[in-house]
Write a protein that holds these residues in place. Structure first.
Motif, PDB file in Angstrom:
ATOM      1  N   ARG A 173       0.860  -1.308   0.058  1.00 17.25           N
ATOM      2  CA  ARG A 173      -0.029   0.028   0.027  1.00 17.25           C
ATOM      3  C   ARG A 173       0.908   1.317  -0.059  1.00 17.25           C
ATOM      4  N   ASN A 174       2.059   1.140   0.361  1.00 12.67           N
ATOM      5  CA  ASN A 174       2.924   2.414   0.493  1.00 12.67           C
ATOM      6  C   ASN A 174       3.859   2.537  -0.773  1.00 12.67           C
ATOM      7  N   HIS A 175       3.722   1.689  -1.665  1.00 13.56           N
ATOM      8  CA  HIS A 175       4.351   1.614  -2.947  1.00 13.56           C
ATOM      9  C   HIS A 175       4.152   2.956  -3.677  1.00 13.56           C
ATOM     10  N   TRP A 177       3.411   3.209  -6.761  1.00 10.80           N
ATOM     11  CA  TRP A 177       2.308   3.100  -7.765  1.00 10.80           C
ATOM     12  C   TRP A 177       0.987   2.731  -7.130  1.00 10.80           C
ATOM     13  N   ALA A 178       0.897   2.620  -5.889  1.00  9.09           N
ATOM     14  CA  ALA A 178      -0.261   2.222  -5.180  1.00  9.09           C
ATOM     15  C   ALA A 178      -1.399   3.104  -5.472  1.00  9.09           C
ATOM     16  N   ARG A 179      -1.368   4.330  -5.916  1.00 13.78           N
ATOM     17  CA  ARG A 179      -2.496   5.399  -5.894  1.00 13.78           C
ATOM     18  C   ARG A 179      -3.035   5.227  -7.331  1.00 13.78           C
ATOM     19  N   ARG A 180      -2.101   4.494  -8.129  1.00 16.29           N
ATOM     20  CA  ARG A 180      -2.668   4.291  -9.729  1.00 16.29           C
ATOM     21  C   ARG A 180      -4.165   3.680  -9.912  1.00 16.29           C
ATOM     22  N   LYS A 181      -4.796   3.946 -11.014  1.00 14.28           N
ATOM     23  CA  LYS A 181      -6.028   2.935 -11.117  1.00 14.28           C
ATOM     24  C   LYS A 181      -5.665   1.707 -11.697  1.00 14.28           C
ATOM     25  N   VAL A 257      -2.185  -4.237  -1.844  1.00 17.14           N
ATOM     26  CA  VAL A 257      -2.979  -3.848  -2.839  1.00 17.14           C
ATOM     27  C   VAL A 257      -3.071  -4.526  -4.171  1.00 17.14           C
ATOM     28  N   LEU A 259      -3.908  -4.111  -8.387  1.00 17.36           N
ATOM     29  CA  LEU A 259      -4.416  -3.109  -9.282  1.00 17.36           C
ATOM     30  C   LEU A 259      -4.506  -4.051 -10.815  1.00 17.36           C
TER      31      LEU A 259
END
Length: 322
Positions: A173-175, A177-181, A257, A259
């Motif tokens: 979750r801290n990566h 890229w984790a906020r990408r869709k 996470v 994705l």
């Protein structure tokens, strides 16, 4: 000493009344009294204190109660076990499985079989696709839960698809890229790729290379792990990403996470596979329970509005009328 005498003794010990005990046992009172006398004679001790109109247990009788219960329980277990063997339900089933792909299904199967068919013994083997194919062909495995595309068609094997899983990218979750869709396949060589070791799962690097090839990029260095648990630990540390089927999420906590990838790639089928001609009752039971559990997973998944990688449907609030 006969088992029927012990069963009668326990009823007398519970009621402390020969007449009521005889009624429950559907015996005449004299017949029950003779059984108790025969039991005492076979043991060489008195079990009751007999007074006019009533009986009570003496020390020997109280000691016999626990022994009788244990012996009768063991007798019932022996009967059930022997009957299960005669029905072909008591057997050892050698099972091969792919740990990431079967992580959702197998716990359900094992839990249900433990309740409904406790005499079945399933011995589980974490194996590669090649090892499962060889085990089924040689007879060292009876059934396998593996990747559908990895089943050899010429080996005389039967396969049944149980669940289909999309491919996703797992990361902490801290990566960054984790906020990408979504994660572009073409971007993956820029990240530290994590995956299964070639010596343990030789098909995995080929699988990753094939996916990257569809985006026109090549697999560079990949940090390799010989188990799902070690791969998960590395992911949770915040370093690297891994291409995995969505079923891998069953192993993890909310620290990881998942994705979707872009462009979309073909999903992986979890198949149940066995050798043609193998149809003994224990194996048939495992197959039937596995198929039922697979159906339940598919039906549950159909209720998710945004697909398996979307949030689960919200639980309906319970309305309490006042």
């Amino acid at each position: 000493m006969e088992l029927r005498h012990l069963r009668s003794f326990l009823v007398v010990a519970e009621t402390l009344n020969v007449s009521r005990a005889a009624e429950r046992l559907h015996l005449s009172q004299p017949a029950l009294s003779r059984q108790m006398q025969d039991l005492e004679q076979s043991l060489g001790v008195s079990l009751f204190v007999r007074e006019k109109g009533r009986v009570s247990l003496n020390d020997a009788g109280r000691a016999l109660v626990e022994h009788a219960r244990e012996l009768l329980a063991r007798s019932d277990n022996i009967t059930s076990h022997v009957q299960a063997i005669s029905r072909g339900e008591c057997a050892t089933v050698e099972v091969g499985y792919a740990p990431s792909l079967a992580a959702e299904l197998l716990p359900l199967v094992l839990e249900r079989l433990g309740r409904t068919h406790p005499s079945l013994n399933l011995r589980m083997h974490d194996l590669s696709s090649d090892e499962m194919n060889a085990g089924l062909k040689e007879g060292t495995l009876h059934i396998a839960y593996t990747v559908g595309a990895g089943v050899l068609q010429e080996s005389g094997l039967i396969k049944e698809t149980l669940v289909t899983y999309p491919i996703c990218v797992a990361m902490s979750r801290n990566h960054p890229w984790a906020r990408r869709k979504k994660i572009e396949l073409a971007d993956l060589p820029q990240a530290m790729l994590l995956g299964y070791a070639r010596h343990a799962y030789p098909e995995y690097p080929k699988f990753v290379e094939g996916l990257l090839a569809t985006a026109g990029v090549k697999l560079g260095r990949m940090e390799e792990f010989d188990s799902a648990s070690s791969l998960l630990l590395r992911l949770e540390s915040g370093v690297g990403v891994a291409l995995v089927p969505w079923s891998f999420a069953c192993n993890t906590t909310d620290r990881v996470v998942y994705l979707p990838v872009s462009p979309e790639v073909p999903p992986l089928d979890l198949v149940m596979c066995w050798r043609r001609g193998q149809d003994w009752p224990g194996l048939r039971t495992v197959r039937e329970v596995s198929a039922a559990c697979g159906l339940e997973i598919r039906q549950r998944r159909a209720l998710w509005p945004n697909g398996p990688m979307g949030p689960a449907p919200a639980k309906k609030k319970r309305v309490v009328s006042r």
